[in-house]
Design an enzyme around this catalytic site. Structure first.
Site, PDB file in Angstrom:
ATOM      1  CB  CYS A   1      -0.986  -0.004   1.181  1.00  0.00           C
ATOM      2  SG  CYS A   1      -0.242   0.108   2.812  1.00  0.00           S
TER       3      CYS A   1
ATOM      4  CG  HIS B   1      16.141 -15.734  13.071  1.00  0.00           C
ATOM      5  ND1 HIS B   1      16.985 -14.953  13.844  1.00  0.00           N
ATOM      6  CD2 HIS B   1      16.941 -16.545  12.337  1.00  0.00           C
ATOM      7  CE1 HIS B   1      18.242 -15.282  13.584  1.00  0.00           C
ATOM      8  NE2 HIS B   1      18.250 -16.243  12.676  1.00  0.00           N
TER       9      HIS B   1
END
Ligand code: RB5
Length: 154
Positions: free
Chosen positions: A65, A98
Site C-alpha cells: 500500500c 527466524h
C-alpha cells in the site's frame, strides 16, 4: 514456489515492476490486483492474499500500500499469516529465517523499485531455519507466537 501479490492504488508502480521481476526469477505468481490508480480499500486485496496462504494455494505473499502500514495491520489479523514491513534486506530475509514470516509488506510511496526488488529477492530466497539442528530456539519462539494466536483468535 507459488507466490501471491497485491496492492492498493498507493503501490501500483511498485507492484507492476515486482510482478515482472518475480516472474523473471521463475516463481509462479498470482496477482490479486489492483491494477489501476483508482482509489480502493487495501483490506479487500490483502484478504485475498491471506486466504490464498490459509488455503495453501501459495507459500508466501507480498502486499503493498502507500506506506505498508495498512496492509501489514490487515494481514496480521488473519490466522496463519505472519506479516512485517521490511525496508531493509537483512530483515526481509531474517524475518523468514527466524520468525517464519510469510508475508512481506512494502510501502509503494516509500520504497523505490530497485530496493523493492532486492527486498523481494531476500524474502523469497529465505527459508525458516527453526527445524534445523542448533536452531530449535526459533521454533520454540514461533510456537509461542502460535500459542498466543490460538488464544487470541479462538
Ligand atoms: C492510501 O491513500 C493509503 O492510505 C494506503 O495506501 C496506505 O498507505 C495505508 O496504510
Amino acid at each position: 514456489m507459488r507466490i501471491a501479490i497485491c496492492t492498493d492504488h498507493g503501490g501500483i508502480e511498485l507492484k507492476m515492476a515486482l510482478v515482472e521481476y518475480i516472474k523473471n526469477l521463475g516463481y509462479d505468481l498470482v496477482d490479486f490486483g489492483t491494477d489501476s490508480e483508482e482509489s480502493v480499500d487495501y483490506p479487500d486485496y490483502v484478504e485475498k492474499v491471506g486466504k490464498a496462504i490459509q488455503d495453501q494455494e501459495v507459500e508466501k505473499g507480498i502486499v503493498i500500500c502507500g506506506s505498508g502500514v495498512g496492509v501489514c495491520i490487515t494481514a496480521n489479523k488473519m490466522k496463519g499469516v505472519y506479516a512485517a514491513i521490511c525496508h531493509d534486506i537483512y530483515s526481509a530475509a531474517q524475518g523468514v529465517e527466524h520468525d517464519n514470516m510469510n508475508v512481506l509488506c512494502l510501502g509503494g510511496r516509500v520504497i523505490g523499485v530497485e530496493l523493492g526488488k532486492s527486498l523481494v529477492k531476500g524474502f523469497l530466497e529465505a527459508r525458516f531455519v527453526g527445524h534445523d539442528p542448533g536452531n530449535e530456539r526459533h521454533l520454540r519462539r514461533v510456537s509461542k507466537v502460535r500459542k498466543i494466536e490460538e488464544e487470541e483468535m479462538n
